[in-house]
Design an enzyme around this catalytic site. Sequence first.
Site: not given
Ligand SMILES: [Mn+2]
Length: 328
Positions: A121, A147, A149, A151, A164, A251, A253, A295
């Site tokens: 990312h 996402d 997360h 980030d 990332h 992302d 994830d 990702e």
């Molecule tokens: Mn990310």
Amino acid sequence: MPHMRPRNSPKDARRVTQSFLLKKSGAWQPRGLWEDFMVPFVGIASGLGAGDAGCGEAPLFLHQHSDLLKEIEHEWVDIFFADDFPEDPYERCSTLFQAIAKKVYQVHKSKGYLISIGGDHSCAIGTWSGVAEAIRPSGDLGLLWIDAHMDSHTPETSESGNIHGMPLAALLGYGDQRLTQILTNRPKLLPQNVALIGVRSYESGEAALLQRLGVRIYFMEEVKARGIGEVMKEAMEIVSRNTAGYGVSFDLDSLDPRLSPGVGTPVPGGLDPEELLASFSCFYEHPPIAFEAVEYNLALDRDLITAKLLVRILERASDFCPSATLLY
Ligand SMILES: [Mn+2]
């Protein structure tokens, strides 16, 4: 509306419709027309920011298995790789992101849309620096960040030191200068023009930064309570309200790892892929000006489950390419 290209429609029929619209607008050109219908893909074959080469393979995998992308009239305008030297990852990332941003700037200026495919990312720093500067004469860029997360670390708050985990902070102007000053010295995003969706794993330092800046975060809890459709629509309004256009940084994830195993940093309890795809329908009302998917980790995928989801997401994102409308 020309950008509402239905999936699985006969390609020739689509071309006839678009030719008709072009003729009607007086922009008809018998030659070189079809090139305008190619959705530009920029590949970023780097896992440098994750400290793991795994997710750097995605663009090459898709490029080599073009049958997967047969529903998308696309062209790879470039695929970027990180240099092996110098050793300092900030130096290498900075060189890589400058190159990406320059290319993205040019492609966006000429095509008005692009899809960027990571990579980890951190490549978002290159993609969105390029898009932000390309549209600068018209106004600011908005960004939807989907996402698990945030980030949003700076080198001071990051325990792992992985780049990332820093791209959103860098785009907001926080962090190492080699990441925040890509193409230009100014921040590429203003906090009020950003929204995060699907967050469920974060550390206190990055959360404190986003909170201090007043960035809207739709945590997974809220998404579950209200439904992704409602949240997506509201988030889209935030990122498009005071901007010349907005992008989507997706992302993989963010998806629930039970339904999408092929990501580098899986976190349980994520988005349902079908519900997410359905929620993108609100974009037709006000389409994004660029899309990024990152990702994907082939080594961790099972039976190409996540690869196939990625392809469906790219198909949907390709529908927003305003190739014909640009010529009006
Ligand atoms: Mn990310």
